[in-house]
Design a protein around this motif. Sequence first.
Motif, PDB file in Angstrom:
ATOM      1  N   ARG A 195       1.387 -14.982  -4.863  1.00  0.00           N
ATOM      2  CA  ARG A 195       1.152 -15.482  -3.864  1.00  0.00           C
ATOM      3  C   ARG A 195       1.672 -14.510  -2.703  1.00  0.00           C
ATOM      4  N   ARG A 196       2.609 -13.539  -3.376  1.00  0.00           N
ATOM      5  CA  ARG A 196       2.949 -12.555  -2.435  1.00  0.00           C
ATOM      6  C   ARG A 196       3.023 -10.525  -3.103  1.00  0.00           C
ATOM      7  N   ILE A 197       2.304 -10.023  -2.608  1.00  0.00           N
ATOM      8  CA  ILE A 197       2.128  -9.157  -4.142  1.00  0.00           C
ATOM      9  C   ILE A 197       2.866  -7.556  -2.632  1.00  0.00           C
ATOM     10  N   LEU A 198       3.469  -6.948  -3.396  1.00  0.00           N
ATOM     11  CA  LEU A 198       3.822  -5.330  -2.555  1.00  0.00           C
ATOM     12  C   LEU A 198       2.554  -4.347  -3.809  1.00  0.00           C
ATOM     13  N   ASP A 199       2.151  -3.202  -3.381  1.00  0.00           N
ATOM     14  CA  ASP A 199       0.972  -2.082  -3.671  1.00  0.00           C
ATOM     15  C   ASP A 199       1.737  -1.074  -3.330  1.00  0.00           C
ATOM     16  N   VAL A 200       2.285  -0.621  -4.063  1.00  0.00           N
ATOM     17  CA  VAL A 200       2.984   0.689  -4.472  1.00  0.00           C
ATOM     18  C   VAL A 200       3.275   1.338  -3.961  1.00  0.00           C
ATOM     19  N   GLY A 201       2.002   2.948  -3.016  1.00  0.00           N
ATOM     20  CA  GLY A 201       1.786   4.153  -3.196  1.00  0.00           C
ATOM     21  C   GLY A 201       0.387   3.179  -3.438  1.00  0.00           C
ATOM     22  N   CYS A 202      -0.161   2.888  -2.041  1.00  0.00           N
ATOM     23  CA  CYS A 202      -1.852   1.986  -2.299  1.00  0.00           C
ATOM     24  C   CYS A 202      -2.369   3.312  -1.645  1.00  0.00           C
ATOM     25  N   GLY A 203      -2.187   4.075  -1.019  1.00  0.00           N
ATOM     26  CA  GLY A 203      -3.912   5.127  -0.440  1.00  0.00           C
ATOM     27  C   GLY A 203      -3.976   4.261   0.362  1.00  0.00           C
ATOM     28  N   GLU A 204      -5.273   4.359   0.194  1.00  0.00           N
ATOM     29  CA  GLU A 204      -6.322   3.865   1.257  1.00  0.00           C
ATOM     30  C   GLU A 204      -6.471   1.774   1.520  1.00  0.00           C
ATOM     31  N   GLY A 205      -5.883   1.317   0.507  1.00  0.00           N
ATOM     32  CA  GLY A 205      -5.205   0.714   0.482  1.00  0.00           C
ATOM     33  C   GLY A 205      -6.738  -0.544  -0.139  1.00  0.00           C
ATOM     34  N   TRP A 206      -7.637   0.126  -1.647  1.00  0.00           N
ATOM     35  CA  TRP A 206      -8.848  -0.670  -1.368  1.00  0.00           C
ATOM     36  C   TRP A 206      -7.919  -1.914  -2.459  1.00  0.00           C
ATOM     37  N   LEU A 207      -7.104  -2.205  -3.646  1.00  0.00           N
ATOM     38  CA  LEU A 207      -6.362  -2.854  -4.442  1.00  0.00           C
ATOM     39  C   LEU A 207      -6.183  -3.919  -3.238  1.00  0.00           C
ATOM     40  N   SER A 208      -4.826  -3.599  -2.300  1.00  0.00           N
ATOM     41  CA  SER A 208      -4.325  -4.653  -0.896  1.00  0.00           C
ATOM     42  C   SER A 208      -5.091  -5.601  -1.169  1.00  0.00           C
ATOM     43  N   ARG A 209      -6.744  -4.617  -0.086  1.00  0.00           N
ATOM     44  CA  ARG A 209      -7.722  -5.186   0.245  1.00  0.00           C
ATOM     45  C   ARG A 209      -8.117  -6.553  -0.805  1.00  0.00           C
ATOM     46  N   GLN A 210      -8.669  -6.222  -1.521  1.00  0.00           N
ATOM     47  CA  GLN A 210      -9.021  -7.050  -2.762  1.00  0.00           C
ATOM     48  C   GLN A 210      -8.298  -7.686  -3.398  1.00  0.00           C
ATOM     49  N   LEU A 211      -7.447  -7.786  -3.759  1.00  0.00           N
ATOM     50  CA  LEU A 211      -6.808  -8.953  -4.097  1.00  0.00           C
ATOM     51  C   LEU A 211      -6.028  -9.991  -2.475  1.00  0.00           C
ATOM     52  N   ALA A 212      -6.451  -9.566  -1.904  1.00  0.00           N
ATOM     53  CA  ALA A 212      -6.342 -10.111  -0.693  1.00  0.00           C
ATOM     54  C   ALA A 212      -7.214 -11.087  -0.253  1.00  0.00           C
ATOM     55  N   ASP A 213      -8.475 -10.538  -0.549  1.00  0.00           N
ATOM     56  CA  ASP A 213      -9.453 -10.711  -0.271  1.00  0.00           C
ATOM     57  C   ASP A 213      -9.754 -12.129  -1.923  1.00  0.00           C
TER      58      ASP A 213
END
Length: 228
Positions: free
Chosen positions: A51-69
Motif C-alpha cells: 500500500r505504501r512504497i518508497l522508491d530510493v534513487g527513483c531517477g526520472e520516476g518510471w517505476l514510481s509512476r508504473q507502481l502508482a498506476d
Amino acid sequence: MPSVDKHRQIAKSWDDNAERWTRAVREKLIPSRRTVTDGAVVKIITDRHPRRILDVGCGEGWLSRQLADTIGCEVVGIDGSGGLVTQARTAHENGTYLQHSYDEIASGAALSEEKYDVIVCNFSLLGEHLLELLSVLRSRLRSDGALVVQTTHPFMAVADGTYANGWRLEGFDMFEDEGWNPMPWYFRTFESWIELFRQSGLAVLLCKEPVDPQKRTPLSLIFVCVPA
Ligand SMILES: C[S@@+](CC[C@H](N)C(=O)[O-])C[C@H]1O[C@@H](n2cnc3c(N)ncnc32)[C@H](O)[C@@H]1O
C-alpha cells in the motif's frame, strides 16, 4: 581518485546526464530493461500487494509512476539529482518526489518516521558506503515489509576476469548519442551484498536472477530482504 571524490562524481554524473537518461528510460533505449529487468522488479513488488512504497534513487520516476498506476498505491520517490526529480515531478503531478542525497537519508534527516510496505532501490545503489543508508531504510519498513534491491549481476561485471569488490566506470557507451558524463560505481560480489544486508539488520528472503531469454545470460540480480 579517493572514495569521497567518486561519490561526488556519481552525483555530478546524474546531474549532467539527467536529460539524456530521461530520454533513454522513456524511449526504452536499454534492451535489458525493456525485455526483462523492468518487468521483473515490477512483478516482485506487485506480488507483495503493497500500500505504501518508497522508491530510493527513483531517477526520472518510471517505476514510481508504473507502481502508482498498476497497484494504485501511494509511492514516494526520492533522488539526489535535481534534474531527475524535476523530470519525475513533471511527469507525475500527483506523485510525491523528494530531492535528497543518500547521506541525508542516512543521517535520518530526509525521511519522516512513516513506514513502508516496500522500499525499492532499482539499479540505484552505486556507492561504496551503504551500511548507514540501508540501516535507516530498514528502520522505515513495516514489520512485514521488504527491501527490494535490483542491481548489476556479478556475472556481467567480470568481463575483465576480476571478481572482487571495487570501483568500476560506466561510460554509457551503449547509447548512440555523445556527451554522457561517465559514472563511477562500486561493484560488490554476491557474498558482499549478503554480508552488507546482514550488517544492516536485513535477511535475504528471496533472490532472483532474471535472464536474457535468448542468450540465457543473467541480466540482473534482485534481492528481497526483510527485517532480521
Ligand atoms: C541508474 S539510475 C536508476 C534510476 C531509477 N531507479 C531507474 O530505475 O531508472 C541511479 C539513480 O540513483 C541516484 N543516486 C545514486 N547515488 C545517489 C546518492 N548518493 N544520493 C541520491 N541519489 C543517488 C541517481 O541520482 C540516479 O537517479
